[in-house]
Design an enzyme around this catalytic site. Sequence first.
Site, PDB file in Angstrom:
ATOM      1  N   GLU A   1      40.043  54.532  41.834  1.00  0.00           N
ATOM      2  CA  GLU A   1      41.183  54.894  40.985  1.00  0.00           C
ATOM      3  C   GLU A   1      41.421  56.398  40.912  1.00  0.00           C
ATOM      4  OE1 GLU A   1      40.541  52.977  37.223  1.00  0.00           O
ATOM      5  OE2 GLU A   1      40.367  50.986  38.119  1.00  0.00           O
TER       6      GLU A   1
ATOM      7  N   ASN B   1      39.107  52.114  46.296  1.00  0.00           N
ATOM      8  CA  ASN B   1      39.510  50.965  45.478  1.00  0.00           C
ATOM      9  C   ASN B   1      40.481  51.423  44.391  1.00  0.00           C
ATOM     10  OD1 ASN B   1      38.974  48.101  44.778  1.00  0.00           O
ATOM     11  ND2 ASN B   1      38.131  48.951  42.884  1.00  0.00           N
TER      12      ASN B   1
ATOM     13  N   HIS C   1      45.164  43.329  39.640  1.00  0.00           N
ATOM     14  CA  HIS C   1      45.344  42.987  38.226  1.00  0.00           C
ATOM     15  C   HIS C   1      46.846  42.791  38.001  1.00  0.00           C
ATOM     16  CE1 HIS C   1      41.182  43.742  37.395  1.00  0.00           C
ATOM     17  NE2 HIS C   1      41.263  44.994  37.808  1.00  0.00           N
TER      18      HIS C   1
ATOM     19  N   GLU D   1      39.485  42.671  42.625  1.00  0.00           N
ATOM     20  CA  GLU D   1      39.339  42.448  41.179  1.00  0.00           C
ATOM     21  C   GLU D   1      40.448  41.525  40.663  1.00  0.00           C
ATOM     22  OE1 GLU D   1      38.931  46.076  38.923  1.00  0.00           O
ATOM     23  OE2 GLU D   1      37.808  47.081  40.521  1.00  0.00           O
TER      24      GLU D   1
ATOM     25  N   ASP E   1      42.925  39.130  39.024  1.00  0.00           N
ATOM     26  CA  ASP E   1      43.250  38.246  37.901  1.00  0.00           C
ATOM     27  C   ASP E   1      44.748  38.335  37.667  1.00  0.00           C
ATOM     28  OD1 ASP E   1      43.444  40.742  36.538  1.00  0.00           O
ATOM     29  OD2 ASP E   1      41.497  40.486  35.613  1.00  0.00           O
TER      30      ASP E   1
END
Length: 417
Positions: free
Chosen positions: A165, A206, A242, A272, A274
């Site tokens: 990030e 990432n 996300h 990651e 979701d």
Amino acid sequence: MAKFRRTLLVATAVAAVASAQQQQQPPEDTTQQPEGLHALMLSAGKLYFGTATDVGNHNDEKYQAILAHQGEFGIITPENSQKWEVTEPRRNQFVYTTADTVAEKAQDNGHLLRCHTLTWHSQLPPFVSSGSWNASDLTDILTTHITNVMTHFKGRCYAWDVVNEALEEDGTYRESVFYEVLGDKYIPLSFKIAAQADPEAKLYYNDFNLETSPKKADGAERIVKLVRDAGERIDGVGFQGHLIVGQTPSRRALAALLSRFARLGVEVAWTELDIAHDFSSAASNGSSAANATQLEQQAADYVSVVGACLDEPRCVGVTVWQFTDKYSWVPLAFPGRGEPCLWTATYTKKPAYDAVSKLLREAAANKTGVSTSSAPTLPTPSSISGAAAALSRGGSGGALLSPLLGVVGGLMAMFVL
């Protein structure tokens, strides 16, 4: 020649161990271990379907029963226990208690380990974030941290999120202690240290919202080129995923994004994933639970994301950021959003789970998934050994044996020819 011998020995040993263990294990009780997402992902030509987990879930028996099923998951990521504030809370004082527990859980269950994360602006201990550093001192701190943590887990990590990030939503670099002191040089520096600490692990950049922010995706491409131009190794880009139900890009758009980065010569993965319901939206009418229509849309969105991975040869797999709503981070971080996972909080599989299973089953049967094996980036020898260890522990070992032996056979054939 030394590399040839090592690869040949590893390939031969893996085949022998897998064969011997298959003979020793009793027939699998498939009524107890139904076909799962990881087994289906392998059949569709990919390397893994995984989940995040951590020590806070270890006393939950229902959770652990699902996690331990190798057909369901083939790789796990420590959700928080490898982050800097946990592993080095004070300068030069390293603590691996919780991280080791997760790594041991992976070994016991026969899972690979995806390691997360090294250089990140968040969850830093005060000695890093509050210090007044010059370039030399901060370089020393960064070198010590990455080297110590990666050396501790050396040989156990399929991949590391080396830098996490580093970008703002407009694609500019995020202000952090690392950027303020070292400028963008901290990014290739981190990859340089990581490559020296564990030459076998895959090294990733990432980030989140690369799927929905074109300028941020531009920034991530710039980072890949920055590392390469500095002469350092970067093996992959992780797309966190996300996302929000009903706002997830189409499968075609997501596949195009993955392919854009694959053309840079790196592997890609959903790291990651979701997909949360936005219960604050007008469509929810004040409800805090998803209705049938919303669950169907969530299922379609999950299919778009996983399907995009199937469409890109260099996409190695999908990791969900917890598999049950019971332990999702989303409601705490984003009030008004929730229920983002494939299982409910009471461990019932959602329509999204069924839809992803159907997608993968059809891809395997119709050969519509694009095999990762067609890309030049294959698992490292240590990863293949880890997969062989997974096969020796039962679960879906019988189902996973053929793909493993196919990889071994490919390695043998390369050197016979």
